[in-house]
Write an enzyme that holds these catalytic residues in place. Structure first.
Site, PDB file in Angstrom:
ATOM      1  N   HIS A   1      -8.871   3.103  -3.436  1.00 48.20           N
ATOM      2  CA  HIS A   1      -7.497   2.317  -3.554  1.00 48.20           C
ATOM      3  C   HIS A   1      -6.638   1.561  -4.319  1.00 48.20           C
ATOM      4  CE1 HIS A   1      -3.749   1.932  -1.355  1.00 48.20           C
ATOM      5  NE2 HIS A   1      -4.096   0.593  -0.688  1.00 48.20           N
TER       6      HIS A   1
ATOM      7  N   CYS B   1       1.181  -1.299   0.414  1.00 49.89           N
ATOM      8  CA  CYS B   1       0.341  -0.295   0.049  1.00 49.89           C
ATOM      9  C   CYS B   1       1.030   1.416  -0.128  1.00 49.89           C
ATOM     10  CB  CYS B   1      -0.917  -0.128   0.786  1.00 49.89           C
ATOM     11  SG  CYS B   1      -1.857  -1.430   0.936  1.00 49.89           S
TER      12      CYS B   1
END
Lengths: 351, 351
Positions: free
Chosen positions: A323, A80
């Site tokens: 995301h 991430c």
């Protein structure tokens, strides 16, 4: 040592783009940064490309198709944090004197990879046993609720606020507001996190151009200075389980405040990592915006709203914007660039 | 701006390790660097991990198992340059003031991935059409032969020399010398490159520790200074086809010489990228050790031998040591560290 500045930013809408190649998403983001700033693409001296799943030499392939070639290009993967790591790489390289102008590109195409979340790695025993992201954050939520009395409504209010930001953000996946009741009534993903407590699967790319002190005034009259760029990793293999808060985030934030010479009470706007509602509450505490356990009531009370004490994720964050792993960290820097220049449109945080 | 130094190096043998996990190879290399130098693992402030095929967050997972946690860790992938990119990342971060001591780790496990060469990517049209590495370098060889009269014997002499280095190198895959006749008679892979003209498939890991000017004297009495760290990428999508030599390598080398303030005639020892025999000849020319077209006769005449004018790849290079992608660039820096400290054992280049 001389400063490093953000001088341009570009982004694609973050949503599912099943018919658009990831290289094309990258091209759109890079070209948006270039054309919006008037910076000569030939002047870009190095690049980092952050991504997690786009194959070998993604940065080289994408930039070749964009027509930007010849300079050092490094692909970096940090799950991430892949995009943030790309920005950090460019920042360091400029500060090290490798270049005066550098590009950080982040891109990811997750749609079409199957499943509702980040693709699992078959040989990762923890993933196979169920320690996937929603489960990790669900445990974090349960612990926060038990320890501090954080409520379902408080957590849901984060999704409502961020969706409100996303509706105002042309780069966001979502266009409709939601209510606390809708968040609570949505299908359960990992108790107590419902589907509206989780970020949507999306594709997208973002790009920022960084410049050295030496050339910045030639490029723009409105540079945004990077006062500190800090990274950290966890000390143990139990993030979100043994600790109530994230020791590594607390450590990185303290170091950043120290380097920048400011405190958390001086922050007006923040983009943080909110893949799940609970993450935003925990990170607000980690960043020192309030004491541990206080974020829930403050969130419900509007403390982190666009017109609150600290505007947290006015872009809509990961919860509303989506995301695409490698793109996220770069998109956060792009959003702050726009916010600090007063160019964030309807979602602009008031001065 | 202050200097950056190599202060420690460690490596596993490069060969097929079918029964050893890649994390264990990484541990061996990192631990060898640490124990050989006496540097406190707790003092390592950041790390880059170079690899191409070892999965998400490889560096974090490997270093966690080694017990080195908490610091910034970035994974980088740049195909055959993944390891070199990791070293470059650490170099920049130290020069940027992010840390005084940093670790570059490179690791790869290729055995068990099937096929004799780097795994092909199914959606890479060029690979599927046959533009795999042996084919690219075979075209490069044919062109060099046609343009400069480079002979099969001259190319084969590179494999013979490098195998000689490899036999003396405990980290190398191979333990027996070969002759020009054996290279020429080996099975054909991509005409005119025979199997002994190609680097073997192998697994391995390498690690180097870099330090800033500020702390280097505390760590070792024998630091090796990095006088220049330059990267470049190609300007077009036709490397090895349109050009006789590698424009990007020529460009990077010139820049490095300029920064370091030396010329190619001052180089005593060099580790270069020799996945195929022809590559070493072309790169010797690219690096300015001789004019284009001269490398073949010079190689056959011993110019690049360990006791020649320039010792090229005294380690045995990729041809003898093997080429676990992410590990290679780090291993090259490790070899030069040992060579410049006079610690390269039987393969030491004479002063």
């Amino acid at each position: 040592m001389s400063g490093v500045y953000v001088v341009a930013a570009g982004m694609t809408p973050f949503r599912q783009h099943p018919d658009t190649a990831v290289h094309e998403l990258a091209r759109q983001a890079v070209w948006a940064a270039i054309t919006s700033s008037g910076i000569d693409p030939e002047a870009i001296e190095l690049a980092y490309a952050g991504h997690a799943y786009q194959g070998q030499c993604f940065g080289q392939k994408a930039l070749l198709k964009i027509g930007i070639t010849g300079m050092p290009i490094v692909n970096c993967e940090n799950a991430c944090a892949s995009g943030a790591s790309a920005v950090w790489g460019v920042y360091n390289a400029i500060k090290a004197g490798q270049a005066d102008i550098g590009l950080a590109l982040g891109a990811e195409k997750l749609s079409g990879r199957g499943g509702g979340f980040t693709p699992m790695v078959a040989d990762d025993l923890e993933s196979v046993m169920g320690r996937v992201m929603p489960a990790v954050f669900a445990m974090m939520a349960r612990k926060h609720m038990e320890r501090y009395g954080t409520t379902l409504e408080q957590m849901a209010s984060v999704a409502v606020k961020n969706r409100r930001g996303g509706v105002l953000n042309p780069y966001s996946a979502w266009t409709e507001n939601i209510t606390i009741e809708e968040v609570l009534a949505a299908p359960m993903i990992a108790e107590p996190l419902t589907r509206l407590s989780c970020c949507p699967v999306s594709d997208g790319a973002a790009a920022v151009i960084l410049a050295s002190e030496r050339v910045v005034r030639r490029l723009t009259g409105k540079p945004v200075a990077i006062r500190a760029a800090v990274m950290a990793s966890g000390r143990r293999n139990d993030v979100g389980m043994a600790d109530d808060n994230s020791e590594m985030t607390i450590r990185a934030a303290r170091q950043a405040y120290e380097i920048a010479g400011i405190g958390p009470d001086e922050i007006d706007v923040c983009e943080l990592h909110d893949p799940f509602t609970i993450a935003e509450l925990v990170h607000c505490e980690d960043l020192g915006f309030c004491a541990p356990g206080e974020a829930g009531p403050l969130a419900l009370g509007g403390h982190f709203d666009r017109d609150g004490a600290v505007a947290v994720s006015p872009s809509g964050g990961l919860l509303a914007r989506g995301h695409p792993l490698g793109a996220t960290g770069v998109a956060q820097i792009a959003e702050l660039f726009w916010q600090l220049r007063g160019e964030a449109g309807d979602r602009q945080v008031p001065d």
